[in-house]
Scaffold this motif. Structure first.
Motif, short mmCIF file in Angstrom:
data_model
loop_
_atom_site.label_atom_id
_atom_site.label_comp_id
_atom_site.label_asym_id
_atom_site.label_seq_id
_atom_site.Cartn_x
_atom_site.Cartn_y
_atom_site.Cartn_z
N ARG A 78 0.75 -1.23 0.07
CA ARG A 78 0.09 -0.05 -0.04
C ARG A 78 0.95 1.16 0.02
NH1 ARG A 78 -5.03 2.43 0.04
NH2 ARG A 78 -5.63 3.60 1.88
N ARG A 79 0.67 2.00 -0.87
CA ARG A 79 1.54 3.41 -1.04
C ARG A 79 0.61 4.39 -0.50
NH1 ARG A 79 5.70 5.01 -4.11
NH2 ARG A 79 5.70 7.17 -4.84
N ILE A 80 1.74 4.93 0.44
CA ILE A 80 0.98 6.00 1.42
C ILE A 80 2.10 7.13 1.42
CG2 ILE A 80 0.18 6.86 3.87
CD1 ILE A 80 -0.63 3.82 4.02
N GLY A 81 1.82 8.29 0.98
CA GLY A 81 2.75 9.45 1.06
C GLY A 81 4.17 9.26 0.27
N GLY A 82 4.25 8.78 -0.43
CA GLY A 82 5.50 8.32 -1.09
C GLY A 82 6.34 7.06 -0.64
N SER A 83 5.79 6.34 0.42
CA SER A 83 6.55 5.17 1.10
C SER A 83 5.60 4.13 0.54
CB SER A 83 6.64 5.48 2.47
OG SER A 83 7.35 6.52 2.73
N THR A 84 5.81 2.86 0.55
CA THR A 84 5.38 1.77 0.20
C THR A 84 5.34 0.90 1.51
OG1 THR A 84 5.76 1.64 -1.99
CG2 THR A 84 5.02 -0.28 -1.18
N PHE A 85 4.19 0.54 2.05
CA PHE A 85 4.23 -0.29 3.44
C PHE A 85 3.57 -1.65 3.08
CE2 PHE A 85 3.35 4.16 5.04
CZ PHE A 85 4.62 4.18 5.68
N GLN A 86 4.02 -2.52 3.56
CA GLN A 86 3.41 -4.09 3.59
C GLN A 86 2.06 -4.24 4.60
OE1 GLN A 86 4.09 -6.08 1.32
NE2 GLN A 86 6.06 -5.74 0.44
N VAL A 87 0.98 -4.12 4.28
CA VAL A 87 -0.07 -3.98 5.23
C VAL A 87 -0.58 -5.61 5.31
CG1 VAL A 87 -2.29 -3.21 5.58
CG2 VAL A 87 -0.61 -1.66 4.48
N PRO A 88 -0.72 -6.14 6.67
CA PRO A 88 -1.24 -7.30 6.70
C PRO A 88 -2.89 -7.23 6.72
CG PRO A 88 -0.43 -6.32 8.57
CD PRO A 88 0.05 -5.54 7.74
N LEU A 89 -3.22 -8.25 5.94
CA LEU A 89 -4.89 -8.33 5.79
C LEU A 89 -5.14 -9.74 5.87
CD1 LEU A 89 -5.03 -6.33 2.16
CD2 LEU A 89 -5.82 -5.42 4.64
N GLU A 90 -6.41 -9.67 6.51
CA GLU A 90 -6.88 -11.15 6.64
C GLU A 90 -7.24 -11.85 5.08
OE1 GLU A 90 -8.69 -12.86 9.55
OE2 GLU A 90 -7.51 -11.18 10.94
N VAL A 91 -7.46 -13.17 5.17
CA VAL A 91 -7.47 -13.70 3.92
C VAL A 91 -8.97 -14.41 3.90
CG1 VAL A 91 -6.60 -15.68 2.47
CG2 VAL A 91 -4.94 -14.28 3.58
N ALA A 147 5.58 -9.52 11.13
CA ALA A 147 6.65 -8.54 11.21
C ALA A 147 6.14 -6.90 10.91
CB ALA A 147 7.61 -8.76 10.37
N ASN A 148 4.99 -7.03 10.19
CA ASN A 148 4.50 -5.74 9.58
C ASN A 148 3.12 -5.52 10.21
OD1 ASN A 148 6.50 -4.99 7.55
ND2 ASN A 148 5.94 -6.89 6.51
N LYS A 149 2.86 -5.96 11.32
CA LYS A 149 1.72 -5.77 12.11
C LYS A 149 1.49 -4.32 12.53
CE LYS A 149 0.94 -8.45 15.63
NZ LYS A 149 0.89 -9.03 17.00
N ALA A 150 2.45 -3.56 12.76
CA ALA A 150 2.44 -2.08 13.13
C ALA A 150 1.80 -1.38 11.85
CB ALA A 150 3.95 -1.41 13.25
N PHE A 151 1.82 -1.82 10.86
CA PHE A 151 1.21 -1.05 9.58
C PHE A 151 -0.34 -1.56 9.30
CE2 PHE A 151 5.80 -1.42 8.35
CZ PHE A 151 6.13 -0.20 8.73
N ALA A 152 -0.70 -2.19 10.32
CA ALA A 152 -2.33 -2.53 10.11
C ALA A 152 -3.11 -1.56 10.06
CB ALA A 152 -2.84 -3.42 11.18
N LYS A 153 -2.67 -0.41 10.80
CA LYS A 153 -3.69 0.81 10.76
C LYS A 153 -4.03 1.28 9.14
CE LYS A 153 0.33 3.54 11.57
NZ LYS A 153 1.03 4.46 12.67
N TYR A 154 -3.15 1.04 8.20
CA TYR A 154 -3.22 1.39 6.97
C TYR A 154 -4.20 0.54 6.16
CZ TYR A 154 0.72 4.38 7.98
OH TYR A 154 1.32 5.24 8.38
#
Length: 156
Positions: A78-91, A147-154
């Motif tokens: 997910r691209r947010i403000g010029g940065s790309t984050f790996q956002v965890p999602l439920e499958v 590892a990327n749980k912190a970016f779950a807000k995105y």
């Protein structure tokens, strides 16, 4: 991809011998260049070998293998403000099953061995026992999501 209409979900008919939709899904993923007869023959031969090896119902073993290889979470970019984050999602269930089948067949193809039937048989048996490359792939995806749980807000 159409912006106006949502594509209708096609209902897959069960396969002729085992009467299972999962076998048909696996056959469609295994098929190359439209050779469905060959794909069915490979799947049925592998299931027969699984049944002879375990002395149990091969469909139950294959369902267990797919269930063990199914991921619960995955990461999406997910691209947010010029940065790309790996956002965890439920499958979802359909996507999880599709991923599990895809990983089983790709690890079957990457196995060194005699032929596809043997490799597929061994991969199904390994996955049903929570071993093998498909299970390792699922664990890698889960570790990445953890590892990327912190970016779950995105989440979107």
């Amino acid at each position: 991809m159409s912006r106006r209409h949502i594509a209708k979900k096609r209902v897959l008919s069960p396969d002729p011998i085992y009467n299972s939709r999962l076998v048909h899904m696996m056959t469609n993923r295994l098929m190359k260049s439209g050779k469905k007869g060959l794909a069915f023959r490979l799947i049925y031969e592998a299931l027969k070998n699984v049944g002879q090896t375990t002395q149990q119902d091969p469909i139950k073993i294959m369902e267990q293998a797919v269930r063990n290889a199914t991921p619960f979470v995955e990461v999406k970019s997910r691209r947010i403000g010029g940065s790309t984050f790996q956002v965890p999602l439920e499958v979802g269930t359909e996507r999880g099953t599709t991923l599990a089948i895809s990983w089983l067949l790709s690890s079957c193809r990457n196995r060194s061995g005699k032929d596809t039937v043997t490799n597929l048989t061994n991969e199904i048996l390994d996955a049903s026992k929570n071993m093998g490359n498909a299970i390792r792939k699922r664990d890698e995806v889960h570790k990445m999501a953890e590892a990327n749980k912190a970016f779950a807000k995105y989440r979107f």
